[in-house]
Design a protein around this motif. Sequence first.
Motif, PDB file in Angstrom:
ATOM      1  N   TYR A  34       0.881  -1.158   0.000  1.00 32.03           N
ATOM      2  CA  TYR A  34       0.000   0.000   0.000  1.00 32.03           C
ATOM      3  C   TYR A  34       0.925   1.216   0.000  1.00 32.03           C
ATOM      4  O   TYR A  34       1.807   1.328   0.851  1.00 32.03           O
ATOM      5  CB  TYR A  34      -0.915  -0.009   1.222  1.00 32.03           C
ATOM      6  CG  TYR A  34      -1.974  -1.091   1.136  1.00 32.03           C
ATOM      7  CD1 TYR A  34      -3.221  -0.812   0.578  1.00 32.03           C
ATOM      8  CD2 TYR A  34      -1.723  -2.377   1.586  1.00 32.03           C
ATOM      9  CE1 TYR A  34      -4.195  -1.805   0.485  1.00 32.03           C
ATOM     10  CE2 TYR A  34      -2.693  -3.372   1.496  1.00 32.03           C
ATOM     11  CZ  TYR A  34      -3.920  -3.081   0.944  1.00 32.03           C
ATOM     12  OH  TYR A  34      -4.883  -4.058   0.852  1.00 32.03           O
ATOM     13  N   THR A 121      -7.613   0.103  -1.352  1.00 36.02           N
ATOM     14  CA  THR A 121      -7.270   1.402  -0.767  1.00 36.02           C
ATOM     15  C   THR A 121      -7.313   1.285   0.748  1.00 36.02           C
ATOM     16  O   THR A 121      -8.208   0.658   1.308  1.00 36.02           O
ATOM     17  CB  THR A 121      -8.244   2.500  -1.242  1.00 36.02           C
ATOM     18  OG1 THR A 121      -8.266   2.528  -2.667  1.00 36.02           O
ATOM     19  CG2 THR A 121      -7.822   3.868  -0.722  1.00 36.02           C
ATOM     20  N   HIS A 140      -2.798   3.425  -1.814  1.00 33.53           N
ATOM     21  CA  HIS A 140      -3.367   2.520  -2.811  1.00 33.53           C
ATOM     22  C   HIS A 140      -2.497   1.282  -2.938  1.00 33.53           C
ATOM     23  O   HIS A 140      -1.267   1.359  -2.851  1.00 33.53           O
ATOM     24  CB  HIS A 140      -3.480   3.212  -4.164  1.00 33.53           C
ATOM     25  CG  HIS A 140      -4.579   4.227  -4.190  1.00 33.53           C
ATOM     26  ND1 HIS A 140      -5.073   4.738  -5.354  1.00 33.53           N
ATOM     27  CD2 HIS A 140      -5.299   4.816  -3.203  1.00 33.53           C
ATOM     28  CE1 HIS A 140      -6.030   5.602  -5.086  1.00 33.53           C
ATOM     29  NE2 HIS A 140      -6.178   5.664  -3.780  1.00 33.53           N
ATOM     30  N   PHE A 141      -3.151   0.176  -3.192  1.00 32.62           N
ATOM     31  CA  PHE A 141      -2.454  -1.090  -3.333  1.00 32.62           C
ATOM     32  C   PHE A 141      -1.751  -1.166  -4.680  1.00 32.62           C
ATOM     33  O   PHE A 141      -2.311  -0.810  -5.716  1.00 32.62           O
ATOM     34  CB  PHE A 141      -3.439  -2.258  -3.209  1.00 32.62           C
ATOM     35  CG  PHE A 141      -2.777  -3.585  -3.384  1.00 32.62           C
ATOM     36  CD1 PHE A 141      -2.062  -4.150  -2.339  1.00 32.62           C
ATOM     37  CD2 PHE A 141      -2.839  -4.246  -4.590  1.00 32.62           C
ATOM     38  CE1 PHE A 141      -1.428  -5.364  -2.510  1.00 32.62           C
ATOM     39  CE2 PHE A 141      -2.207  -5.465  -4.764  1.00 32.62           C
ATOM     40  CZ  PHE A 141      -1.502  -6.016  -3.720  1.00 32.62           C
TER      41      PHE A 141
END
Length: 149
Positions: A34, A121, A140-141
């Motif tokens: 992330y 997210t 965000h991934f």
Amino acid sequence: MDGDGEFRGPTDPDDPKAAPLAGGGPVPRRDGLYVDVEPETVMGDLSFTHYVRFTDPDRVSTVTCVTGAEMIPLICRWFGPRHEGSSQGTYHLDGAAISFAATDGSGTVEYVGRLAEDALTLFVDTHSLINDHRSRRELHFVRADFPNG
């Protein structure tokens, strides 16, 4: 913070972290990182990017680097639960709500937030117990390979 000094995150009903919890909830992804949507700028033009990696059933690693998302392949070479340069902790889920404290040799940073329903997210409020810095982060991934596990 509430009246007893506990860091609880936001209570604004319009905040994505304050939305009602669905039964079961999402689970953090372990096949990548992330990464901050917007790196934090300090000292003029120096930007710091926050990275969070979930491993095992309940372990989390965090690191802040003076790099951007373009550096993910290099970061993946060392970032994880066995590297001394990253902070370590255990995360707790309650539906989509997530909390953890990550500790390294400098001290601890607390994280309180939510995972988006699709787990792509992560919204968190952070509180550094090292210097009392607080921030609100949207991560965000990004799928990534970790050559060393």
